[in-house]
Enzyme design. Structure first.
Site, mmCIF file in Angstrom:
data_model
loop_
_atom_site.group_PDB
_atom_site.id
_atom_site.type_symbol
_atom_site.label_atom_id
_atom_site.label_comp_id
_atom_site.label_asym_id
_atom_site.label_seq_id
_atom_site.Cartn_x
_atom_site.Cartn_y
_atom_site.Cartn_z
ATOM 1 C CD GLU A 17 -2.362 3.466 15.119
ATOM 2 O OE1 GLU A 17 -2.627 4.692 14.984
ATOM 3 O OE2 GLU A 17 -1.442 2.908 14.517
ATOM 4 N N GLY A 41 -10.962 3.769 8.346
ATOM 5 C CA GLY A 41 -11.378 3.217 9.626
ATOM 6 C C GLY A 41 -12.839 3.473 9.933
ATOM 7 C CE LYS A 62 -6.340 -5.392 1.407
ATOM 8 N NZ LYS A 62 -4.950 -4.898 1.284
ATOM 9 C CD GLU A 120 -2.203 11.465 9.696
ATOM 10 O OE1 GLU A 120 -1.444 10.846 10.454
ATOM 11 O OE2 GLU A 120 -3.302 11.018 9.312
ATOM 12 C CB CYS A 129 -0.344 7.138 12.935
ATOM 13 S SG CYS A 129 0.341 5.860 14.015
ATOM 14 N N GLY A 152 -4.625 2.264 9.786
ATOM 15 C CA GLY A 152 -4.657 2.985 8.522
ATOM 16 C C GLY A 152 -5.301 4.349 8.686
ATOM 17 C CB SER A 153 -6.653 6.685 6.199
ATOM 18 O OG SER A 153 -7.751 6.000 5.618
ATOM 19 C CB THR A 154 -9.335 9.069 10.218
ATOM 20 O OG1 THR A 154 -8.267 9.182 11.175
ATOM 21 C CG2 THR A 154 -10.664 9.341 10.917
#
Length: 490
Positions: A258, A241, A183, A386, A292, A236-238
């Site tokens: 990651e 995730g 995706k 971030e 990142c 992607g973003s925390t």
């Protein structure tokens, strides 16, 4: 023969790639992919839903066993052919990266070049023997281990390095004998479909790779619910995730994550200032800071702090902001204009609490000018959050020990850099930093196809790259062999 796209009124309309065919969704719905540099329509892309996701999973599940059973020479031949196809399509893919993700030409070319090495690395991994033999207690018995494919792996790719990071997931999963469902990011769907074009032209058996752009909620829910999907690999973003990890745990799916970072670059007093400035500038301004592992915190020892700030600010002011198609552009557009407001919020909060703005903090449309702050303290949002843009904070430190304390004062732990000529201090910092990766006498931005890429704390779970991906994407099996007959106690 089906095609990946058709030109309609001058705009390419892209299809989904499922079971070796380019196809429309049952709902025949498309979404717009926009050029972030110009705001113009770049392409229209078919959107997968539940039905297409289920078809993709079924195709991958039906294809992986035959693929894993092929001789290694047959499987690696597909990868070598894929490298040839990639070479022929390199400029085309570079142009897509520039137009769809806002990447400058140098960054786009790097992504494509990296993937040549990635394909070779993956082909080499298929030749490695990942098992071991071991002595056992019973007389005449020994054991050995083998690694076998998991089955179907689903990958969720980001927008910032959409070709490289998606390709890394796809290639290593296929090398390990799995089927794959990709995706792509909703912001860079065409780039993901270019991966399907490469492998389709290389003769990858149908069903093994499926690329399904579409809404994350619908595709994700279908992937999580299907027991045939054994693993999810995500970049992607925390925040996303964390949600993914919870959902995957409900059905005991494996996952690698990651995620975000607030990576520190430590510059000690004996460093070559000009070199440190160059390293730090690349580490934060590469791809507009949408990386990142960008060194968004620069910790500089007191004796060289003022000189570093002056020279670094001069470099930041000199960088050209503009159209990523122009060869001298260094700072292209952010992927979303809304990110400018996020960065503004961080800068305004810091300045209100006593930080000094050395340059930048201006934006137009989706372009944000290189921004440098000093006097940052832990009570400021930018110290912890971030920004994901071309903005960095320079923090004065009195010693390596203080640098370590400040560097580790974060929920993230992806990458770190240390610049010094004192190797003892460099190694002490390397071992002490809460980070999945540490680069000595370099900035924080580094990646190699065979290296273990990943972070700790809120930056990630698991590792990607080379044999480390192979270990994540396979099941370890222990087999015993009895020579002669074993004596049983009954």
């Amino acid at each position: 023969m089906s095609k990946s796209f058709e030109i309609v009124n001058g705009t390419p309309h892209y299809n989904l790639y499922i079971d070796g065919e380019w196809t429309r969704s049952l709902r025949n719905e498309s979404t717009d992919s926009m050029n972030p540099a110009t705001g113009e329509l770049f392409a229209r892309v078919q959107q997968a839903g539940k039905a297409e996701t289920e078809r993709a999973i079924s195709a991958a599940h039906g294809a992986y066993k035959a693929w894993a059973g092929l001789p290694v020479s047959a499987r690696e031949a597909v990868f070598f052919k894929a490298a040839d196809v990639l070479a022929a399509k390199a400029q085309e893919i570079t142009d897509v990266l520039i137009a769809e993700s806002g990447s400058i030409a140098g960054k786009s070319g790097f992504e494509v070049g990296y993937c040549f090495d990635l394909l070779r690395t993956a082909a080499a991994e298929m030749r490695r023997s990942p098992g071991e033999t071991m002595p056992l207690t019973a007389p005449g018995q020994f054991g050995f281990t083998v690694r076998q494919p998991l089955g179907v792996i689903a990958g969720i790719a980001p927008f910032n390095a959409p070709f490289l990071l998606a390709m890394k997931k796809v290639v290593m999963a296929l090398a390990a004998g799995n089927g794959f469902v990709l995706k792509p990011s909703e912001l860079t769907p065409v780039t993901g479909l270019k991966i399907a074009e490469v492998f389709d032209e290389a003769g990858l058996p149908k069903g093994l790779l499926n690329v399904i752009p579409g809404p994350a909620s619908e595709i994700g829910a279908t992937i999580f619910a299907d027991p045939r999907v054994r693993m999810i690999t995500f970049t992607g973003s925390t925040q996303t995730g964390r949600h993914l990890a919870v959902e995957a745990a409900k059905t005991l799916k494996r996952f690698t994550l990651e995620m975000g970072g607030k990576s520190p670059l430590i510059v000690l007093g004996d460093a070559d200032i000009d070199y440190a400035v160059k390293a730090a500038a690349f580490g934060i301004f590469f791809h507009q800071g949408q990386v990142c592992m960008a060194n968004s915190r620069i910790l500089v020892e007191e004796p060289i702090f003022d000189a570093f700030c002056e020279r670094f600010t001069a470099v930041a002011k000199s960088l050209k902001v503009g159209d990523p198609r122009e060869p001298d552009t260094v700072i292209g557009p952010l992927i979303r204009g809304t990110q400018c407001a996020v960065i503004d919020g961080h800068v305004e909060d810091a300045v209100a609490k006593g930080a000094k703005l050395l340059c930048g903090a201006t934006h137009k449309d989706q372009y944000y000018w290189p921004t440098v702050l000093s006097g940052i303290t832990p009570d400021m949002r930018i110290f912890h959050e971030e920004s994901f843009g071309p903005v960095t904070s320079i923090i004065k430190i009195k010693s390596a020990e203080e640098a370590l304390e400040i560097a580790n004062n974060t929920d993230y732990g992806l990458s770190a850099g240390v610049i010094t000529n004192d190797m003892q201090k460099a190694l002490d910092l390397a071992f002490g930093l809460d980070s999945g990766m540490v680069h000595l006498n370099d900035c924080t931005v580094s990646d190699e196809p065979h290296a273990p890429f990943g972070g700790v704390k809120n930056s990630g779970f698991g590792r990607e790259g080379g044999r480390f991906s192979m270990e994540e994407m396979t099941e370890l099996k222990w087999i015993t062999v009895q020579r002669g007959q074993r004596a049983f106690p009954m």
